[in-house]
Design a protein around this motif. Structure first.
Motif, mmCIF file in Angstrom:
data_model
loop_
_atom_site.group_PDB
_atom_site.id
_atom_site.type_symbol
_atom_site.label_atom_id
_atom_site.label_comp_id
_atom_site.label_asym_id
_atom_site.label_seq_id
_atom_site.Cartn_x
_atom_site.Cartn_y
_atom_site.Cartn_z
ATOM 1 N N ARG A 152 1.521 7.432 6.717
ATOM 2 C CA ARG A 152 0.275 7.181 5.984
ATOM 3 C C ARG A 152 0.426 5.945 5.100
ATOM 4 N NH1 ARG A 152 -2.305 12.221 2.995
ATOM 5 N NH2 ARG A 152 -2.261 12.832 5.199
ATOM 6 N N ALA A 153 -0.615 5.102 5.061
ATOM 7 C CA ALA A 153 -0.588 3.876 4.270
ATOM 8 C C ALA A 153 -0.399 4.195 2.790
ATOM 9 C CB ALA A 153 -1.870 3.082 4.483
ATOM 10 N N LEU A 154 0.454 3.428 2.129
ATOM 11 C CA LEU A 154 0.692 3.593 0.702
ATOM 12 C C LEU A 154 -0.084 2.598 -0.134
ATOM 13 C CD1 LEU A 154 4.563 4.183 0.721
ATOM 14 C CD2 LEU A 154 2.755 5.889 0.456
ATOM 15 N N SER A 155 -0.691 1.623 0.511
ATOM 16 C CA SER A 155 -1.457 0.613 -0.215
ATOM 17 C C SER A 155 -2.576 0.094 0.682
ATOM 18 C CB SER A 155 -0.546 -0.548 -0.650
ATOM 19 O OG SER A 155 0.056 -1.153 0.475
ATOM 20 N N THR A 156 -3.514 -0.588 0.076
ATOM 21 C CA THR A 156 -4.601 -1.200 0.838
ATOM 22 C C THR A 156 -4.045 -2.348 1.676
ATOM 23 O OG1 THR A 156 -6.163 -0.679 -0.921
ATOM 24 C CG2 THR A 156 -6.827 -2.362 0.671
ATOM 25 N N PRO A 157 -4.426 -2.452 2.945
ATOM 26 C CA PRO A 157 -3.923 -3.556 3.764
ATOM 27 C C PRO A 157 -4.191 -4.913 3.123
ATOM 28 C CG PRO A 157 -4.998 -1.928 5.145
ATOM 29 C CD PRO A 157 -5.272 -1.521 3.727
ATOM 30 N N GLN A 158 -3.197 -5.775 3.191
ATOM 31 C CA GLN A 158 -3.304 -7.128 2.649
ATOM 32 C C GLN A 158 -3.266 -8.129 3.792
ATOM 33 O OE1 GLN A 158 -0.696 -7.805 -0.848
ATOM 34 N NE2 GLN A 158 -0.100 -5.654 -0.644
ATOM 35 N N THR A 159 -3.748 -9.335 3.497
ATOM 36 C CA THR A 159 -3.803 -10.353 4.541
ATOM 37 C C THR A 159 -2.720 -11.389 4.337
ATOM 38 O OG1 THR A 159 -5.174 -12.057 5.585
ATOM 39 C CG2 THR A 159 -5.488 -11.709 3.215
ATOM 40 N N LEU A 160 -2.185 -11.875 5.445
ATOM 41 C CA LEU A 160 -1.219 -12.968 5.429
ATOM 42 C C LEU A 160 -1.886 -14.310 5.672
ATOM 43 C CD1 LEU A 160 1.635 -11.257 7.446
ATOM 44 C CD2 LEU A 160 1.749 -11.974 5.068
#
Length: 416
Positions: A152-160
């Motif tokens: 399960r994701a622990l943070s909001t997806p970030q962009t590279l």
């Protein structure tokens, strides 16, 4: 329950026992006893989780006994599956559904599916190591860190802010994710879901590749014909190795997990073995031209897959010579090579074919599942629905209610 009770009746005839593997190839793990309890056996080395997208399953293959120790349902039949192994545990990556599941290596329990990055499909990739789990959408340049116990994701997806090119990402021994940014030439690092300051201008903008060599990131720039070694502690990139590459070559790159060397496979049929301390790399081993894959290391041997012939080139690392060219599949097709604790496994993801390649080139075939009855031998049925469903997708039937069809009734795997 002993190991003998885990043996699958559809294992092909002619498979050697664990003692025979030790005698022939020297790849058996010392101390293995078929009378041990199952949990003890699974804590030993030399096992690999292998995907079978046609039936939506993962199989745990024991390299010592060349037997299937577990078989679990993780996806719908016909799914595009990948697997990432972390010690005895594994994470199934379902690129068709966009979900991640964790498989416990001791109990074979399969977790409910998670959707850590909504909308990720063909670009969904996972990296696991040192208690860390990173999920990346290579197509959209998104990443997040995830709970290694559940996926399960622990943070909001970030962009590279860039699309992640193939073969530009690797995880080191300390759980840091390294990415070679082809758009800028920078090398980026992710730690616990946060991006660190990039290491600037490691290469020129353009096609480059990254591998991890004994814990160190190495970036190969084909156009410049050089490899650059990154110091993971100082975060500098001052050491380079000159390479004999041709302009525009689509080479395959891999690194040694044990020594300071990396391997470059060129489609013209040349394997180059390079040391990090060398100014230039000239240790070339002639193979045959064709569709060649990345080299895999085990027991002072290199194994190079040849997708044109279905063979594997086995190279002696000391003598820099070819020892054997065993055929592992009957026709020209894509297959996987996996090295786990000194044992090399081959796998054909869209069929039941798999097995072990010993250090002398003996091929021990194993069927991952009974192709006439794929449900036979399943340790546990599939369960659960994603806790973070993708709103862009229509509702799907609970996978636990979907029967697994024989291969003759299945649709071809989705390739996207």
């Amino acid at each position: 329950m002993t190991l003998l009770s885990l043996q699958k009746p559809w294992i092909r005839n002619g498979i050697a026992t664990g003692c025979a593997v030790a005698a022939v190839g020297g790849v058996a793990v010392a101390g293995v006893d078929s009378g041990n309890e199952v949990q003890d056996v699974k804590l030993l080395s030399g096992t690999a989780w292998l995907p079978s997208g046609r039936v939506g399953q993962l199989s745990l293959l024991d390299g010592t006994s060349t037997e299937v120790s577990a078989q679990v349902q993780v996806a719908q039949p016909g799914s595009v599956l990948d697997v990432v192994q972390a010690g005895p545990n594994a994470y199934s990556v379902d690129q068709t559904a966009g979900t991640i599941r964790r498989i416990d290596g001791a109990t074979f329990e399969v977790s409910a599916p998670e959707t850590p990055i909504q909308g990720a499909r063909a670009g969904l990739t996972a990296f696991a190591g040192s208690g860390k789990l990173y999920i990346v959408d290579t197509q959209r340049g998104l990443f997040t860190n995830a709970d290694p116990r559940t996926g399960r994701a622990l943070s909001t997806p970030q962009t590279l802010a860039t699309q992640i090119a193939p073969n530009t990402t690797g995880i080191d021994n300390n759980g840091r994710l390294w990415i070679s940014d082809n758009a800028t030439g920078d090398v980026r690092t992710l730690v616990d879901g946060a991006e660190q300051d990039p290491i600037k201008k490691v290469t020129q903008p353009g096609r480059s590749m990254l591998t991890i060599v004994n814990g160190k990131p190495v970036v190969v720039e084909v156009a410049a014909r050089k490899a650059t070694v990154v110091d993971p502690l100082l975060r500098t990139a001052d050491m380079t190795v000159d390479l004999d590459l041709r302009e525009g070559e689509e080479v395959q790159l891999s690194g040694s997990p044990y020594g300071d060397r990396f391997y470059v496979v060129a489609p013209r049929g040349v394997l180059t073995i390079c040391g990090l301390a060398e100014e230039s790399c000239s240790n070339a081993v002639p193979l045959a031209g064709g569709r060649l894959g990345a080299a895999v290391e085990a027991g002072n041997r290199l194994f190079v897959p040849d997708y044109t012939t279905g063979q594997v080139w086995i190279v002696d690392l000391d003598k820099k010579t070819v020892l054997a060219q065993p055929r592992v599949v009957k026709s020209a097709r894509q297959f996987q090579l996996v090295s786990r604790d000194g044992v090399v496994f081959f796998n054909v993801p869209d069929s039941d074919e798999a097995g072990v390649i010993t250090l002398d080139g003996t091929v021990l075939d194993v069927a991952k599942y009974d192709k006439n009855d794929p449900n036979k031998g399943l340790n546990a049925p599939i369960k659960g629905v994603p806790t973070q469903p993708n709103p862009q997708q229509p509702p799907q039937q609970d996978p636990s209610q979907v029967p697994v069809l024989p291969p003759t009734q299945q649709q071809p795997p989705t390739q996207g």
